[in-house]
Design a protein around this motif. Structure first.
Motif, PDB file in Angstrom:
ATOM      1  N   ILE A  41       0.842  -1.202   0.000  1.00 11.80           N
ATOM      2  CA  ILE A  41       0.000   0.000   0.000  1.00 11.80           C
ATOM      3  C   ILE A  41       0.875   1.250   0.000  1.00 11.80           C
ATOM      4  O   ILE A  41       0.650   2.203  -0.761  1.00 11.80           O
ATOM      5  CB  ILE A  41      -0.952   0.004   1.218  1.00 11.80           C
ATOM      6  N   ASP A  42       1.883   1.257   0.868  1.00 15.61           N
ATOM      7  CA  ASP A  42       2.772   2.423   0.962  1.00 15.61           C
ATOM      8  C   ASP A  42       3.563   2.638  -0.321  1.00 15.61           C
ATOM      9  O   ASP A  42       3.744   3.777  -0.767  1.00 15.61           O
ATOM     10  CB  ASP A  42       3.738   2.241   2.136  1.00 15.61           C
ATOM     11  N   GLU A  43       4.041   1.551  -0.920  1.00 19.38           N
ATOM     12  CA  GLU A  43       4.936   1.672  -2.070  1.00 19.38           C
ATOM     13  C   GLU A  43       4.195   1.887  -3.386  1.00 19.38           C
ATOM     14  O   GLU A  43       4.675   2.602  -4.268  1.00 19.38           O
ATOM     15  CB  GLU A  43       5.815   0.422  -2.179  1.00 19.38           C
ATOM     16  N   CYS A  44       3.022   1.267  -3.530  1.00 18.66           N
ATOM     17  CA  CYS A  44       2.333   1.272  -4.822  1.00 18.66           C
ATOM     18  C   CYS A  44       1.165   2.248  -4.912  1.00 18.66           C
ATOM     19  O   CYS A  44       0.743   2.603  -6.010  1.00 18.66           O
ATOM     20  CB  CYS A  44       1.827  -0.139  -5.147  1.00 18.66           C
ATOM     21  N   GLU A  45       0.618   2.647  -3.757  1.00 13.63           N
ATOM     22  CA  GLU A  45      -0.530   3.555  -3.714  1.00 13.63           C
ATOM     23  C   GLU A  45      -1.618   3.132  -4.713  1.00 13.63           C
ATOM     24  O   GLU A  45      -1.947   3.855  -5.650  1.00 13.63           O
ATOM     25  CB  GLU A  45      -0.092   5.000  -3.974  1.00 13.63           C
ATOM     26  N   ASP A  47      -5.409   1.890  -6.289  1.00 10.12           N
ATOM     27  CA  ASP A  47      -6.777   2.406  -6.251  1.00 10.12           C
ATOM     28  C   ASP A  47      -7.687   1.470  -5.463  1.00 10.12           C
ATOM     29  O   ASP A  47      -8.639   1.920  -4.824  1.00 10.12           O
ATOM     30  CB  ASP A  47      -7.334   2.553  -7.670  1.00 10.12           C
ATOM     31  N   ALA A  70      -4.944   0.360   6.125  1.00 10.89           N
ATOM     32  CA  ALA A  70      -4.617   0.772   4.757  1.00 10.89           C
ATOM     33  C   ALA A  70      -5.418   2.000   4.351  1.00 10.89           C
ATOM     34  O   ALA A  70      -4.882   2.929   3.725  1.00 10.89           O
ATOM     35  CB  ALA A  70      -4.886  -0.379   3.791  1.00 10.89           C
ATOM     36  N   ARG A  71      -6.691   2.037   4.738  1.00 11.34           N
ATOM     37  CA  ARG A  71      -7.521   3.200   4.404  1.00 11.34           C
ATOM     38  C   ARG A  71      -7.092   4.434   5.203  1.00 11.34           C
ATOM     39  O   ARG A  71      -7.273   5.563   4.751  1.00 11.34           O
ATOM     40  CB  ARG A  71      -8.995   2.887   4.624  1.00 11.34           C
ATOM     41  N   ARG A  72      -6.535   4.210   6.403  1.00  8.90           N
ATOM     42  CA  ARG A  72      -6.009   5.338   7.169  1.00  8.90           C
ATOM     43  C   ARG A  72      -4.778   5.913   6.465  1.00  8.90           C
ATOM     44  O   ARG A  72      -4.607   7.131   6.374  1.00  8.90           O
ATOM     45  CB  ARG A  72      -5.634   4.886   8.581  1.00  8.90           C
ATOM     46  N   ARG A  73      -3.919   5.025   5.963  1.00  5.24           N
ATOM     47  CA  ARG A  73      -2.700   5.470   5.298  1.00  5.24           C
ATOM     48  C   ARG A  73      -2.981   6.072   3.921  1.00  5.24           C
ATOM     49  O   ARG A  73      -2.259   6.967   3.477  1.00  5.24           O
ATOM     50  CB  ARG A  73      -1.729   4.297   5.131  1.00  5.24           C
ATOM     51  N   LEU A  74      -3.989   5.524   3.255  1.00  2.00           N
ATOM     52  CA  LEU A  74      -4.289   5.963   1.896  1.00  2.00           C
ATOM     53  C   LEU A  74      -5.780   6.293   1.803  1.00  2.00           C
ATOM     54  O   LEU A  74      -6.585   5.484   1.338  1.00  2.00           O
ATOM     55  CB  LEU A  74      -3.914   4.855   0.900  1.00  2.00           C
ATOM     56  N   LEU A  77      -8.900   4.870  -0.532  1.00  2.00           N
ATOM     57  CA  LEU A  77      -8.626   3.530  -1.047  1.00  2.00           C
ATOM     58  C   LEU A  77      -9.907   2.708  -1.054  1.00  2.00           C
ATOM     59  O   LEU A  77     -10.620   2.631  -0.053  1.00  2.00           O
ATOM     60  CB  LEU A  77      -7.574   2.835  -0.171  1.00  2.00           C
TER      61      LEU A  77
END
Length: 218
Positions: A41-45, A47, A70-74, A77
């Motif tokens: 998630i961090d590296e590929c961002e 959809d 993951a939704r918090r980080r991105l 998403l």
């Protein structure tokens, strides 16, 4: 559509990747555990993330926890959660954080390729996709003094399809009625569930949450 897959079963993980790539979708990473998933998630961002509910090390709710993180980080998403069987608590937990760009499907749905792809696209486009089997199990239960008991059979049909994530036009098509009839039923559902319009509450989401939570708590 850039996709990350988190699934500890290597056969299903690679099968999903092959299926999606055959549909010209971009699977940018796959992972077998929550740590690998969050790194992707961090590296590929991406959809969209497709996440198994039960992952190592304990195979309980690691997938749900990782999806929320993951939704918090991105933010924004889209997440499509897969489960081997109906786990209503996880379905309602997901929706309690907001229904946009979220889906919950049984793994058997993957074998029905068009249904699976339809759910994936619906979630990616900002909608909700709840497995019909989850909805069907809720329909078989009842509880005294439940506000849902106020609904007519047709209104329950409409609410069940809302819970699957279908929009008004799709509901009308499924039930072979007019859009106007669907609007009328939904207004009646809101009234019978005591859902008054406010600036802070999405009544459609609130109605679906009542529906799912009533099934979970019975």
């Amino acid at each position: 559509m850039r996709i990350v897959i988190a699934e500890d079963d290597p056969l299903l993980r690679e099968g999903l990747a092959l299926l999606l790539r055959a549909e010209a979708l971009d699977v940018v990473a796959t992972a077998a555990d929550p740590d690998g998933f969050l790194k992707a998630i961090d590296e590929c961002e991406p959809d969209v993330a497709i996440v198994d509910v039960r992952m190592p090390p304990t195979h309980t709710d690691e997938g749900i926890v990782a999806a929320v993180e993951a939704r918090r980080r991105l933010p924004g998403l889209a997440v499509l959660v897969l489960s081997a069987y109906v786990e209503q608590a996880f379905a309602t937990e997901l929706l309690s954080h907001g229904s946009a760009r979220l889906g919950y499907l049984l793994k058997e749905r993957v074998g029905r390729v068009q249904e699976f792809l339809s759910a994936l696209h619906r979630v990616a486009e900002g909608g909700t996709a709840i497995d019909p089997e989850v909805v069907a199990q809720l329909l078989t239960r009842s509880r005294p003094d439940n506000r849902l008991d106020r609904l007519s059979p047709r209104e329950r049909d409409v609410l069940a399809l809302m819970a699957e994530g279908l929009g008004n036009a799709a509901i009308a098509e499924r039930l072979v009625v007019t859009d106007g009839a669907v609007h009328k039923h939904i207004r009646s559902i809101f009234a019978k569930l005591d859902l008054a319009p406010t600036d802070r509450t999405d009544r459609r989401v609130a109605a679906v949450l009542q529906y799912l939570e009533s099934g979970h708590r019975r």
